[in-house]
Every structure is written in structure tokens, then in C-alpha cells.
Design a protein around this motif. Structure first.
Motif, mmCIF file in Angstrom:
data_model
loop_
_atom_site.group_PDB
_atom_site.id
_atom_site.type_symbol
_atom_site.label_atom_id
_atom_site.label_comp_id
_atom_site.label_asym_id
_atom_site.label_seq_id
_atom_site.Cartn_x
_atom_site.Cartn_y
_atom_site.Cartn_z
ATOM 1 N N ILE A 408 21.275 -17.975 -54.617
ATOM 2 C CA ILE A 408 21.145 -16.511 -54.578
ATOM 3 C C ILE A 408 22.135 -15.923 -53.581
ATOM 4 N N SER A 409 22.297 -16.578 -52.434
ATOM 5 C CA SER A 409 23.228 -16.096 -51.410
ATOM 6 C C SER A 409 24.664 -16.098 -51.927
ATOM 7 N N SER A 410 25.050 -17.135 -52.658
ATOM 8 C CA SER A 410 26.414 -17.236 -53.188
ATOM 9 C C SER A 410 26.696 -16.143 -54.210
ATOM 10 N N LEU A 411 25.665 -15.734 -54.930
ATOM 11 C CA LEU A 411 25.845 -14.706 -55.949
ATOM 12 C C LEU A 411 26.148 -13.340 -55.343
ATOM 13 N N THR A 412 25.839 -13.165 -54.060
ATOM 14 C CA THR A 412 26.063 -11.871 -53.407
ATOM 15 C C THR A 412 27.363 -11.832 -52.610
ATOM 16 N N LYS A 413 28.132 -12.937 -52.588
ATOM 17 C CA LYS A 413 29.384 -12.978 -51.832
ATOM 18 C C LYS A 413 30.510 -12.310 -52.612
ATOM 19 N N PRO A 414 31.518 -11.745 -51.914
ATOM 20 C CA PRO A 414 32.651 -11.107 -52.594
ATOM 21 C C PRO A 414 33.400 -12.049 -53.528
ATOM 22 N N THR A 415 33.419 -13.362 -53.212
ATOM 23 C CA THR A 415 34.127 -14.329 -54.051
ATOM 24 C C THR A 415 33.500 -14.437 -55.433
ATOM 25 N N MET A 416 32.288 -13.908 -55.584
ATOM 26 C CA MET A 416 31.623 -13.940 -56.884
ATOM 27 C C MET A 416 32.422 -13.177 -57.926
#
Length: 513
Positions: A408-416
């Protein structure tokens, strides 16, 4: 005179092209708005102003290009700007198209079965599908004739010619692959569970790589009905069962539920409670009887998945005395593909919980204390690890919560933004759910319309080691005997969140035994 004529020709030439550029931009803008509306995940107070802004920008550029630009330099500049804007809108159209396609695929999984056919080879032997030409590929004689024909036709249409060998024994075929007697196997991924269930071949999926694959969909004869306990997910609390099958590929067959987690969401308080349940929990399996009485038989919770995810859901509802509104069914491939699609996840390992090498695949290494970046296979191995821990199964469910939070945290990063196309592609066929499409849309609208600051809480059911008779095996096996006080505490925590409070307000009770 000649200069004036050339000027008129140039001006006419520009007007024609500026008109074409303008029409193209208007069409792309209209398509972008249509796809935005069709997606149906943004609130109307977002869609309306976004549409107005898009139309306004387009009209301004068109007006300046067609009517206001008189000199060569201004014409050139606005022509370039219109082309750039058309490109940006085209990228937006592509992203929305892929999102719509993925969303349609997810919501259609209630009536469709995903079938994945592949050519598997040993790791580090063949890296490109074109290298399969001239190779010898084995296939299991019990493989569906239509599947074999479909995969063979797909290979031949791509110009890949090969020789084949039929095997009556699937394990003999895998042995020949391991020993290099054949170069690869024509494979239906649904057979992965059959192979890896044998301890000798438990590393089959990790030791091999699908260098070629094709996917098709068939009607699910046992259509999954929408949840009978559907609620207004943007205003009422609800609980989702996330059931992870110990299989790869598609969802057409029932298999053991390797991971079971309840996610209780209260949209009013923006609270999410993750409740992990050990896979070996020894509980009465819903509607599993000996045929002579109505008494339900006891077994490991993981075996409830053999009778379908609905059985797992009902079993958990019974012993926790709580309502589950929806279920989401995933498998090993789901996690691997989703994690790889977003470039991996970062997990934090507490002191004393480092792992030198994962039991599921020692070639993947392990995890160190502190932050670790994991790819899909490593995240799966970390989620399944229990042999390295004194607290075994209980620590495994905590690891599963860690991976879910990291995802879930990775989905909210700009790199997404860069990984978005890969993610929506991986999302297609990644899970099966009985949450209605309207409820999924409503939940997404709530998220994008409110951007709530979610408060994540977690708890785990606990028990103690035992050896009891398991109905599905017909013999005694290792189980985790539930702690009744832990069950009551967990029930109270779930109810606290549903009632608008926090699970942390519920005092932990002393465990039995």
C-alpha cells in the motif's frame, strides 16, 4: 509578386495543417473526457471541473493557433505547443484505457476464469522466446487438448518451431527438465500446485521461468454471486476476507488457503484493522460433516480452501462470531506480479527477526535487520517464512501484514506514476472478488473524493502447538490449537472498529495454556 504568391501558399498550407492539428486535439480531448467519465471512480465534483479545464485549455490553444497566430514564429511555437498537448492528452488516454481495461477485467472475474499457458524452462538457460526454436519441449499427456493446441498455435504463429515429447507422468517430465533431457515444457500454470505439493519438487516454480505465456478467459460455470452482505462502503463499516491460495496462475481450481486475513474498514473514522489468522488454526470447517450428524468436523483452516473460498469465509465467521461482507481471493502469482510491477517493496525487519535464507527458496537469500527492498519472489518467500522463527506461524502472519502495508505504501509513492502501466497490467487477473463493481467504484470515489488519512491497526490470533485429527487428511497432523481468549479479544477488536472506536481500546486478555 512571386513572393506574395508564395506567402499566400504558405499561409494556406499553414491554415490547413493548423486546422488538422486543432481537430486532432479536439478529438483527443473528447476521448479523454469520455474515458474519465467511463472510469467512474472520481466524484462528479472532480470530473466536472477537470473536464471544464481540459476543454478550456484545448479551446484556447485552438483559438490562438487558428485565429491569433499571424507571424511565422508564433505559428511555429503554437503548433509545437498543440502537438505537445496532444501528446500529453494521448498519454492520459492510454493510462485511462489501461485502467478501464484492468477494472473491467477485475470486475469480470466473478464470471470468468483466467487460463495461463506457458513454456517453462530452467532458470538462466533460455532468456528469449525466440530461442525456443529448434528446442525439445515436453508436455503432460493429461494436459487439456484444447490448451495444448492453443499454446502450440500461439508459438507457431510467432514463428517458433520445436519438437515435443509426451509424458504420462508429470514428475518424470519435471525430472527430465531438471536433468537437461528436454529444454522446456508446455505447461498449464494450474498444474503448479500439483507439482509443488510434492516436497521433492517444492522449488519447481522458483527453479524455472516462463519465457513464453499466453492468457485466455473462459466462462465460470460456478458463477460467483455478489456478496449478500453488501453495504454502502463509503459510509458503513465492512470486513473483507483476503484469502491467499497456495497456487500459481489462475483461480479455476480450489486449493489450500495459505494466508487468511480480515481487513475491517470503517470509512467514517478512517480506521483499518488487519486481523491475521494462522493457516494451521484448528477449527470446525463450515458444513463439513461425516454425513451421519450435523456436527462439523475439525481441520486446519488452510484445508477449508479445498472446499472453496465461501467455506473459508463461513468457517471464520462461525468461530469469530463476526460478519464478513466480501472476500478477495489471491494466489502466489498475484503477489509476485503486483510487487514486481511497482518495482518492489520496502519492509522493515525488527531486531532478532533476520533470516539468513528463506525456507521456500534458499537461492533468494533472506532479510537483514532494518530496511530491506524485496522483489516479488522475495516478498512471497518473506510472507510464507515460518521455519526461521521460534514463534513460527504467528510470525508468518505478522510478515504478511508487513508486506501488505509495504505494498500500500509503494502505491502512494511518486515513482508509481512510472510503474502505473505495469501495475494495471498486473492487476488484470490478479484476484477474484465478490465485491460488486458498484461497490468498488463507490469505494474508489470515496478515496479520491476525501483522501482520508487512514489509521492502520493490526492484531493476530494466537494458539499453541498440537497434534490432532484432520478431517481432510484422514489422519493426525500438526495443528495450532486456538486460544479461546485470543478469539474473544479479536472479536471485540473487530467490533470496536466497526462501532467507530479503535482496536487499541480493547485490552489484551491473558492467553490460556
Amino acid at each position: 509578386m512571386a513572393k506574395r504568391k508564395n506567402g499566400r501558399k504558405g499561409s494556406k498550407f499553414f491554415r490547413v495543417f493548423s486546422l488538422l492539428f486543432s481537430i486532432l486535439l479536439i478529438l483527443i480531448t473528447a476521448l479523454l473526457i469520455i474515458q474519465l467519465i467511463r472510469l467512474n471512480v472520481l466524484p462528479i465534483f472532480f470530473v466536472l471541473p477537470i473536464s471544464i479545464i481540459l476543454v478550456t485549455i484545448t479551446l484556447l490553444f485552438v483559438i490562438f493557433l487558428v485565429f491569433k497566430s499571424k507571424k511565422g514564429l508564433s505559428r511555429f511555437i503554437f503548433s509545437i505547443l498543440v502537438l505537445i498537448l496532444s501528446f500529453v492528452y494521448s498519454v492520459g488516454n492510454y493510462y485511462l484505457f489501461e485502467t478501464n481495461k484492468a477494472f473491467d477485467s477485475v470486475t469480470n472475474l466473478t464470471t470468468k476464469i483466467t487460463n495461463t499457458l506457458s513454456v517453462r524452462v530452467m532458470n538462466d538457460t533460455i532468456s528469449d522466446e525466440q530461442q525456443l526454436s529448434g528446442k525439445t519441449l515436453g508436455y503432460f499427456s493429461s494436459m487439456d487438448v484444447d490448451d495444448l493446441s492453443r499454446l502450440s498455435s500461439a508459438l507457431q504463429s510467432d514463428g517458433i518451431e520445436y519438437s515435443s515429447i509426451s509424458y504420462d507422468d508429470i514428475f518424470e517430465m519435471v525430472d527430465d527438465l531438471y536433468n537437461g533431457y528436454i529444454d522446456g515444457i508446455l505447461f498449464n500454470e494450474s498444474f503448479s500446485g500439483v507439482i509443488t505439493s510434492d516436497e521433492t519438487y517444492s522449488m519447481f516454480v522458483n527453479r524455472t521461468t516462463p519465457v513464453y505465456s499466453t492468457t485466455y478467459y473462459t466462462d465460470n460455470e460456478k458463477n460467483i454471486e455478489d456478496s449478500l452482505d453488501d453495504v454502502s462502503v463509503d459510509s458503513e463499516p465492512f470486513t473483507i476476507l483476503i484469502s491467499g491460495n497456495d497456487s500459481y496462475g489462475q483461480f479455476s481450481e480450489n486449493s489450500r488457503s495459505d494466508m487468511n486475513m480480515l481487513v475491517t474498514v470503517n470509512p467514517k473514522t478512517a480506521t483499518v484493522l488487519m486481523t491475521s489468522i494462522p493457516r494451521d488454526y484448528y477449527v470446525p470447517i463450515a458444513e463439513l460433516t461425516d454425513g451421519y450428524s450435523d456436527q462439523e468436523l475439525y481441520d486446519k483452516l488452510t484445508h477449508s480452501g479445498l472446499y472453496g473460498v465461501q467455506t473459508t469465509e463461513k468457517t471464520i465467521e462461525n468461530f469469530l462470531n463476526t460478519e464478513i461482507n466480501y472476500y478477495v481471493r489471491v494466489n502466489f502469482s498475484s503477489l509476485i506480479n503486483l510487487v514486481d510491477a511497482i518495482g518492489g517493496v520496502d519492509v522493515y525487519v525488527e531486531p532478532g527477526l533476520a533470516v539468513d535464507a528463506f525456507y521456500a527458496d534458499t537461492t533468494l537469500g533472506g532479510v537483514n535487520e532494518g530496511w530491506n527492498h524485496l522483489n516479488g519472489k522475495q516478498a512471497l518467500a518473506f510472507s510464507r517464512e515460518r521455519h526461521a522463527y521460534i514463534d513460527g506461524d504467528n510470525q508468518r502472519v505478522r510478515n504478511q501484514q508487513i508486506v501488505l502495508k509495504a505494498l500500500i505504501s509503494s502505491l502512494t509513492k511518486p515513482t508509481m506514476l512510472l510503474n502505473y502501466p505495469n501495475f494495471v497490467s498486473a492487476l488484470s487477473g490478479a484476484f477474484e472478488t465478490n465485491m460488486p463493481a458498484a461497490s468498488i467504484s463507490k469505494l474508489l470515489k470515496f478515496e479520491f473524493g476525501n483522501f482520508p488519512k487512514w489509521q492502520f491497526e493490526s492484531t493476530s490470533l494466537i494458539g499453541y502447538d498440537g497434534n490432532d485429527f484432520c478431517a481432510s487428511l484422514g489422519t493426525y497432523a500438526y495443528v495450532l490449537v486456538p486460544d479461546e481468549l485470543s478469539i474473544q479479544t479479536t472479536h471485540d477488536k473487530i467490533e470496536a472498529v466497526r462501532q467507530g472506536g479503535s482496536s487499541n481500546d480493547v485490552e489484551e486478555r491473558n492467553v490460556e495454556g
